[in-house]
Design an enzyme around this catalytic site. Sequence first.
Site, PDB file in Angstrom:
ATOM      1  N   LYS A  55       6.305   3.805   8.573  1.00 28.45           N
ATOM      2  CA  LYS A  55       5.442   4.983   8.750  1.00 28.45           C
ATOM      3  C   LYS A  55       5.568   5.519  10.179  1.00 28.45           C
ATOM      4  O   LYS A  55       5.623   6.736  10.394  1.00 28.45           O
ATOM      5  CB  LYS A  55       3.977   4.618   8.433  1.00 28.45           C
ATOM      6  CG  LYS A  55       3.719   4.380   6.955  1.00 28.45           C
ATOM      7  CD  LYS A  55       2.302   3.870   6.664  1.00 28.45           C
ATOM      8  CE  LYS A  55       2.141   3.585   5.181  1.00 28.45           C
ATOM      9  NZ  LYS A  55       0.811   3.061   4.821  1.00 28.45           N
ATOM     10  N   GLN A  99      -3.989   0.146   7.779  1.00 30.35           N
ATOM     11  CA  GLN A  99      -3.124  -0.360   6.710  1.00 30.35           C
ATOM     12  C   GLN A  99      -3.866  -1.377   5.842  1.00 30.35           C
ATOM     13  O   GLN A  99      -4.511  -2.296   6.338  1.00 30.35           O
ATOM     14  CB  GLN A  99      -1.863  -0.996   7.328  1.00 30.35           C
ATOM     15  CG  GLN A  99      -0.819  -1.474   6.332  1.00 30.35           C
ATOM     16  CD  GLN A  99      -0.155  -0.346   5.538  1.00 30.35           C
ATOM     17  OE1 GLN A  99      -0.173   0.818   5.944  1.00 30.35           O
ATOM     18  NE2 GLN A  99       0.425  -0.689   4.405  1.00 30.35           N
ATOM     19  N   ASP A 122      -4.975   9.248   5.381  1.00 31.65           N
ATOM     20  CA  ASP A 122      -4.671   8.786   4.026  1.00 31.65           C
ATOM     21  C   ASP A 122      -5.277   9.720   2.975  1.00 31.65           C
ATOM     22  O   ASP A 122      -4.876   9.686   1.817  1.00 31.65           O
ATOM     23  CB  ASP A 122      -5.270   7.387   3.799  1.00 31.65           C
ATOM     24  CG  ASP A 122      -4.304   6.261   4.150  1.00 31.65           C
ATOM     25  OD1 ASP A 122      -3.167   6.292   3.671  1.00 31.65           O
ATOM     26  OD2 ASP A 122      -4.711   5.344   4.887  1.00 31.65           O
TER      27      ASP A 122
HETATM   28  N1  GUN Z   1      -1.303  -0.149   1.758  1.00 28.99           N
HETATM   29  C1  GUN Z   1      -0.537   0.146   0.664  1.00 28.99           C
HETATM   30  N2  GUN Z   1      -0.538   1.469   0.434  1.00 28.99           N
HETATM   31  C2  GUN Z   1      -1.325   2.034   1.383  1.00 28.99           C
HETATM   32  C3  GUN Z   1      -1.715   3.385   1.673  1.00 28.99           C
HETATM   33  O1  GUN Z   1      -1.344   4.343   0.986  1.00 28.99           O
HETATM   34  N3  GUN Z   1      -2.532   3.544   2.758  1.00 28.99           N
HETATM   35  C4  GUN Z   1      -2.965   2.499   3.515  1.00 28.99           C
HETATM   36  N4  GUN Z   1      -3.774   2.764   4.546  1.00 28.99           N
HETATM   37  N5  GUN Z   1      -2.618   1.246   3.270  1.00 28.99           N
HETATM   38  C5  GUN Z   1      -1.801   1.017   2.219  1.00 28.99           C
END
Ligand code: GUN
Length: 292
Positions: A55, A99, A122
């Site tokens: 990311k 996360q 998100d």
């Molecule tokens: N862990 C797995 N997928 C995601 C996501 O889309 N956002 C976040 N913050 N954590 C994740």
Amino acid sequence: MAALIDGKAIAAKVKAEVAEGAEALVREFGEEARPNMTLIEVGHDPVSQKLVGMKAKDCEAAGVIPTVISLSAATSETKLLRLIDRLNRDDDVKAILCQLPLPEHISTKKVLAAIAPEKDVDGFSARIDCDDYDVAACTPAAVMRMLRENGVDVAGRHCVVVGRSNIVGKPMAIQLLLNDATVTVCHSRTEDVAAYTRMADVLIVEVGRAGYITADMIKEGAVVIDVGMNYIDGRPTGDVDFAGASQKASLITPVPGGVGPMTRAYLLVNALKLAERRVGKETDAERKADHE
Ligand code: GUN
């Protein structure tokens, strides 16, 4: 034999759009308007660490400045909430991502609720009536874009979502409804899931079980979107038995290279929208309202 929905290729297009949008924002409002994103990881789960790293790299490629904060697995809930509070109040921080999953001693619900909605990259706090123009939950927004890019109009079609998580299943059902689909949501307590999936024109799956959806659960010619990401001997595998499902579906997403890269690309879309809002730039939603 199904055609592939190429998440990687569409993600490249989305990222290029964000990069262009970020540069346009900087040209108009100066460098301080550039989008940024603070990514918090708690603990050292290798999969989460890899995802956060990807990311952050995506951010850099799209002109979004990433900051990664790594906390030990022993971090208390209070300490994490304090950090989020500090980031919420820090005017230089435009977008926050924590996360998931979090260690068991930390309440995910409390932590996600603590992130200010105007910094929630998100899109977990998105309004129930949010549409493509708003900051929406990334995975559902990504799936809708993948369908559109492949000429799939869900209006009037029967879409079956398997899984009811707060970050995928529930917001996915809402996005489909907003696009006039007829929606069924199946979950762990659904009796005879296959009876529903066999009726799906579009089947979207997020259950966290490798190969859960087999060919016999799929209607001939259906569109199959696999949101699952399971690791078997370190190799990513979806929730759909890809080889079997490909014989029945008309369109299908691979894992990896399907929804995953698109979810990450939509994080960047949201980061850009959050940065645009801060400088009062007319958002897509306002432009759309003006034209209605
Ligand atoms: N862990 C797995 N997928 C995601 C996501 O889309 N956002 C976040 N913050 N954590 C994740």
